[in-house]
Scaffold this motif. Structure first.
Motif, PDB file in Angstrom:
ATOM      1  N   THR A   3       0.820  -1.212   0.000  1.00  0.00           N
ATOM      2  CA  THR A   3       0.000   0.000   0.000  1.00  0.00           C
ATOM      3  C   THR A   3       0.854   1.262   0.000  1.00  0.00           C
ATOM      4  N   VAL A   4       1.971   1.224   0.713  1.00  0.00           N
ATOM      5  CA  VAL A   4       2.861   2.394   0.736  1.00  0.00           C
ATOM      6  C   VAL A   4       3.447   2.627  -0.653  1.00  0.00           C
ATOM      7  N   ILE A   5       3.866   1.559  -1.317  1.00  0.00           N
ATOM      8  CA  ILE A   5       4.445   1.675  -2.657  1.00  0.00           C
ATOM      9  C   ILE A   5       3.393   2.170  -3.650  1.00  0.00           C
ATOM     10  N   ILE A   6       2.176   1.648  -3.561  1.00  0.00           N
ATOM     11  CA  ILE A   6       1.109   2.063  -4.483  1.00  0.00           C
ATOM     12  C   ILE A   6       0.757   3.533  -4.275  1.00  0.00           C
ATOM     13  N   LYS A   7       0.684   3.974  -3.009  1.00  0.00           N
ATOM     14  CA  LYS A   7       0.390   5.382  -2.730  1.00  0.00           C
ATOM     15  C   LYS A   7       1.482   6.284  -3.294  1.00  0.00           C
ATOM     16  N   ALA A   8       2.723   5.867  -3.140  1.00  0.00           N
ATOM     17  CA  ALA A   8       3.835   6.668  -3.662  1.00  0.00           C
ATOM     18  C   ALA A   8       3.782   6.732  -5.181  1.00  0.00           C
ATOM     19  N   MET A   9       3.462   5.602  -5.821  1.00  0.00           N
ATOM     20  CA  MET A   9       3.361   5.586  -7.291  1.00  0.00           C
ATOM     21  C   MET A   9       2.236   6.506  -7.755  1.00  0.00           C
ATOM     22  N   LYS A  10       1.102   6.496  -7.053  1.00  0.00           N
ATOM     23  CA  LYS A  10      -0.017   7.366  -7.429  1.00  0.00           C
ATOM     24  C   LYS A  10       0.377   8.834  -7.303  1.00  0.00           C
ATOM     25  N   ALA A  70       0.473  11.435 -10.422  1.00  0.00           N
ATOM     26  CA  ALA A  70      -0.285  12.688 -10.363  1.00  0.00           C
ATOM     27  C   ALA A  70       0.629  13.881 -10.605  1.00  0.00           C
ATOM     28  N   PHE A  71       1.820  13.855 -10.009  1.00  0.00           N
ATOM     29  CA  PHE A  71       2.780  14.943 -10.222  1.00  0.00           C
ATOM     30  C   PHE A  71       3.180  15.026 -11.684  1.00  0.00           C
ATOM     31  N   GLN A  77       3.145  17.678 -16.977  1.00  0.00           N
ATOM     32  CA  GLN A  77       3.483  16.941 -18.191  1.00  0.00           C
ATOM     33  C   GLN A  77       4.143  17.829 -19.251  1.00  0.00           C
ATOM     34  N   ASP A  78       3.597  19.028 -19.481  1.00  0.00           N
ATOM     35  CA  ASP A  78       4.168  19.911 -20.502  1.00  0.00           C
ATOM     36  C   ASP A  78       5.603  20.301 -20.171  1.00  0.00           C
ATOM     37  N   ALA A  79       5.839  20.661 -18.922  1.00  0.00           N
ATOM     38  CA  ALA A  79       7.192  21.055 -18.522  1.00  0.00           C
ATOM     39  C   ALA A  79       8.158  19.884 -18.650  1.00  0.00           C
ATOM     40  N   ILE A  80       7.704  18.692 -18.278  1.00  0.00           N
ATOM     41  CA  ILE A  80       8.569  17.515 -18.369  1.00  0.00           C
ATOM     42  C   ILE A  80       8.899  17.211 -19.824  1.00  0.00           C
ATOM     43  N   LEU A  81       7.884  17.262 -20.695  1.00  0.00           N
ATOM     44  CA  LEU A  81       8.125  16.978 -22.114  1.00  0.00           C
ATOM     45  C   LEU A  81       9.042  18.022 -22.744  1.00  0.00           C
TER      46      LEU A  81
END
Length: 57
Positions: free
Chosen positions: A7-14, A18-19, A24-28
């Motif tokens: 659950t901790v790993i799944i929460k961190a992945m979510k 989300a981040f 997304q535009d800045a990352i791309l």
């Protein structure tokens, strides 16, 4: 010892997903610019290498 339960790993992945969606535009744009800089750097390295192929320059 850190808690590495599912659950901790799944929460961190979510949170990471989300981040990434929010930024997304800045990352791309960053990835695109980094790719262009890498291509320019490789081109300079190839053209200025001691055994560079002569393309008629």
């Amino acid at each position: 010892m850190p808690d590495c339960s599912r659950t901790v790993i799944i929460k961190a992945m979510k949170k990471i997903i989300a981040f990434a969606r929010k930024r997304q535009d800045a990352i791309l744009n960053t990835v695109f610019v980094a790719g262009l800089l890498l291509l320019v750097w490789v081109g300079i390295r190839v053209l200025t290498a001691p055994c560079a192929p002569c393309f008629g320059f």
